[in-house]
Design an enzyme around this catalytic site. Structure first.
Site, PDB file in Angstrom:
ATOM      1  CB  SER B 130      -5.383 -14.143  -9.006  1.00  0.00           C
ATOM      2  OG  SER B 130      -4.224 -13.502  -8.569  1.00  0.00           O
ATOM      3  CG  ASP B 381      -7.120  -6.452  -8.203  1.00  0.00           C
ATOM      4  OD1 ASP B 381      -6.220  -6.497  -7.350  1.00  0.00           O
ATOM      5  OD2 ASP B 381      -7.320  -7.342  -9.050  1.00  0.00           O
ATOM      6  CG  HIS B 406      -7.324 -10.043  -6.548  1.00  0.00           C
ATOM      7  ND1 HIS B 406      -6.853  -9.643  -7.786  1.00  0.00           N
ATOM      8  CD2 HIS B 406      -6.697 -11.220  -6.282  1.00  0.00           C
ATOM      9  CE1 HIS B 406      -5.975 -10.539  -8.230  1.00  0.00           C
ATOM     10  NE2 HIS B 406      -5.881 -11.507  -7.346  1.00  0.00           N
TER      11      HIS B 406
END
Lengths: 443, 443
Positions: B130, B381, B406
């Site tokens: 991320s 995601d 994710h």
């Protein structure tokens, strides 16, 4: 509209003020819609002066159909973030860093490509010499989306990490090869100065002999006098060009040879004879035109350079250790003393240098992941001691210019150019073409 | 001795204070004298939580004989530059930027290699997910001398420049493929909420139906309620893992499918029937354990994330335009309004976002000059909308994980892992080995 309005602080959001960065633009040779942009990454001085001393770009623009941009470095020339107050305190000086300057360049390039009709598809090549050459290399390293490649001429990007004595060894070597006994006589001059200046009568003689504007009054002032001489020898080595030129000062062709003609007597002459030779020698540097009424020891080079700004930069991130030992070089022994330097910086600016930062942020010797950078160096130039003098990969190319002083390759073509620099410039342009072609196929 | 003492400001010399960066270290699998270092570039939260949710690194350490380092991002967890005052004003927050965080990482790596016995020759690989994945990629881009390569898992480095609707399209798609009428019923729920909540009685019904800890009192509060729902759907799409997991919340396997089981009725039912389905659906997210006494609309995920810090970052340089239109997505139409966002930021923090900076400093789409970065993305995601999903060169590799949410690849191996993620992890380790080998031959 000026696309040169920059944030004073690119790396924080509290200071939201802006300033105008000066840049010069010449499109007389530009083939719009694709013709490249040669972008001079300005260094510690007035950009018009660099513009006038970078003839290579004008020659190359013709061959490449290129637009020329000369961008001034913040805190120099007219590009003052806080106007006339910019140097007035540590708070205002806080934004004088190479990282901020690189961000200015990246933002300016982006803005030019966005707003200048015809520039959108133009490949940009960064070009710079000396500290400006370091910035050119670093711009390619840190912002490769902004420039397809960089020419870093006489750029001592490793001066932070090489042994401290290397620089003065090169200076000495230049004088050694430029005349019989030249460096030996300079090496012996320091003690001669000390002996002569020990008496009031001697100080007076010395001041007259050198025609000093401000005569030496006490033996304490001799330290500054010797520092001025040392810097003079350094500058001469830097600008030892093969023809008459006016970079730091108006000078004859091969000025170090001319200087050394005044110092070719046998070693072991009397102190006053030796110092008479030295005084003749420095006049080559300070009075080639014959116009100087007296010699001013408070300045050694053109006023176009921003000495105070550069001192601040060397007192913060541009920490280049220097030392002499009087054996491998022709100067008085002086070890590198980081703590003393740091204290001097603190007294002057209220900041202390960060010894390791330049190596961390710019990668030190471990830069092989980067690409498309030419590192050119002259073997007469003291700054080659901190330069990249061997190629690191196919696209990180080192070029040594035999008989070249400080970024000789950036100067206009001259009939007196040695073969080496003619070849260097041709090779540099060939790399430019290759980078432009490469960019056209990958974008 | 802790090598984690960092300057609060790497890019200016006036602020000379330092702070301690927390980092976690595990050497149980480390083959000293050459064994590599896997370096987690911490993102916006407590580093112990990321450490516990990055099982892949522990598995890979065993295979590679690697040292594990998890470095906390400044202004999160315990790494507070100004202690408990760090968030108290704009002046203290001024050093919360990705550039400062990257410099922390580069300085920490340098210090570890210098001081940790056996680490001197170790190649370092950056790993993150991320925003941490963005940092891993940027660390390799900006400080390639510090890391030989980077795994950027689910790292939306292009979220600054992709069309604003892409993100919510992916969210919607996840719900569309996870159950009949699922996204359609959610799309219809917004108007149903508006109609029901138009009366006091309706507000009361809604609050009871959702078991809200703080019942809705006025129609004004419905906006926040809907925002909370929207964020819930987004989070569910992010953590749609193939097995029971507790990342943002404790959840069943394939939670979006479980949610959608509560929404598989025909479209066109009554408002209250529809909202009953929605309330059952959100309970999958907020009360899988069955322990929740009521639902708290002020929080949508684990307290280990630093929401305020991330809000500041998105209010300064991490500007990710988002919008919905209710057609290509299942949300209420909401255009991207930079000015309104900027005003909100100014009211909250006294700073304004710089829209173009991230693209300039991190290169936008033009990053092909860099090398040795893996960009992995899961096709479930939402953040893949801003990710690099096609390889840009031989050493800038994109990996798409079919059925992945994710950064699924960063989690521990599980018997329920789809084939795609098993292959992805193996490929990632193969690249690690290649980078390590490459570094050994070039240094």
């Amino acid at each position: 509209f000026c696309p040169c309005q920059h944030l004073i602080d690119h790396f924080g959001f509290l200071e939201n003020g802006t300033f105008k960065q000066r840049y010069l633009l010449n499109d007389q040779h530009w083939h719009k819609e694709g013709g490249p942009i040669l972008f001079y990454t300005g260094n510690e001085g007035d950009i018009t002066w660099f513009c006038n001393n970078t003839g290579f770009m004008w020659d190359a623009a013709e061959e490449l159909g290129a637009l020329l941009v000369f961008a001034e470095h913040r805190y120099y020339g007219e590009s003052m973030p806080f106007g006339e107050e910019s140097y007035s305190n540590a708070k205002y000086l806080n934004y004088l860093t190479s990282e901020q300057a690189l961000a200015d360049f990246a933002v300016l390039i982006k803005a030019l490509k966005k707003t200048l009709p015809g520039a959108q598809k133009s490949s940009v090549i960064a070009i710079g010499g000396s500290y400006g050459g370091m910035l050119a290399a670093w711009l390619r390293m840190k912002y490769p989306s902004a420039v397809v490649g960089a020419l870093a001429a006489s750029a001592p990007i490793w001066q932070f990490i090489v042994p401290c004595g290397e620089f003065y060894k090169v200076v000495t070597h230049d004088f050694t090869i430029s005349g019989t006994n030249c460096s030996s006589n300079i090496r012996m001059s320091w003690a001669a100065i000390d002996r002569v200046s020990a008496t009031g009568e001697g100080l007076q003689w010395l001041s007259q002999e050198f025609g000093l504007c401000n005569p030496l009054k006490t033996p304490d002032e001799v330290y500054g006098f010797k520092a001025w001489l040392q810097e003079t020898w350094v500058n001469l080595a830097m600008v030892d060009y093969p023809y008459e030129a006016n970079f730091l000062q108006p000078l004859p062709a091969w000025p170090v040879k001319v200087v050394c003609k005044n110092l070719n007597f046998n070693t072991g002459v009397s102190d006053k004879q030796l110092l008479n030779g030295i005084s003749q020698a420095v006049r080559v540097y300070y009075n080639y035109t014959g116009d100087a009424v007296c010699l001013n020891t408070s300045q050694t080079a053109t006023g176009n350079l921003g000495f105070l700004g550069w001192f601040y930069q060397s007192c913060t991130e541009m920490v280049m250790p220097m030392c002499t030992d009087g054996v491998a070089d022709m100067f008085e022994p002086q070890p590198w003393n980081f703590q003393a330097f740091s204290d001097e910086c603190y007294n002057q600016f209220g900041v202390r240098p960060r010894e390791d930062w330049a190596e961390i942020v710019y990668g030190g010797r471990n830069i092989s992941a980067h690409s498309n950078i030419i590192f050119s160096n002259g073997n007469l130039d003291p700054w080659m001691s901190g330069g990249v003098t061997r190629s690191l990969s196919e696209s990180l190319v080192a070029i040594m210019i035999d008989g070249g002083a400080h970024h000789l390759d950036l100067r206009y073509n001259s009939e007196f150019d040695p073969e080496s620099v003619i070849k260097t410039r041709a090779l540099e342009v060939r790399y430019f073409k290759q980078w432009i072609k490469q960019a056209a196929t990958t974008q």
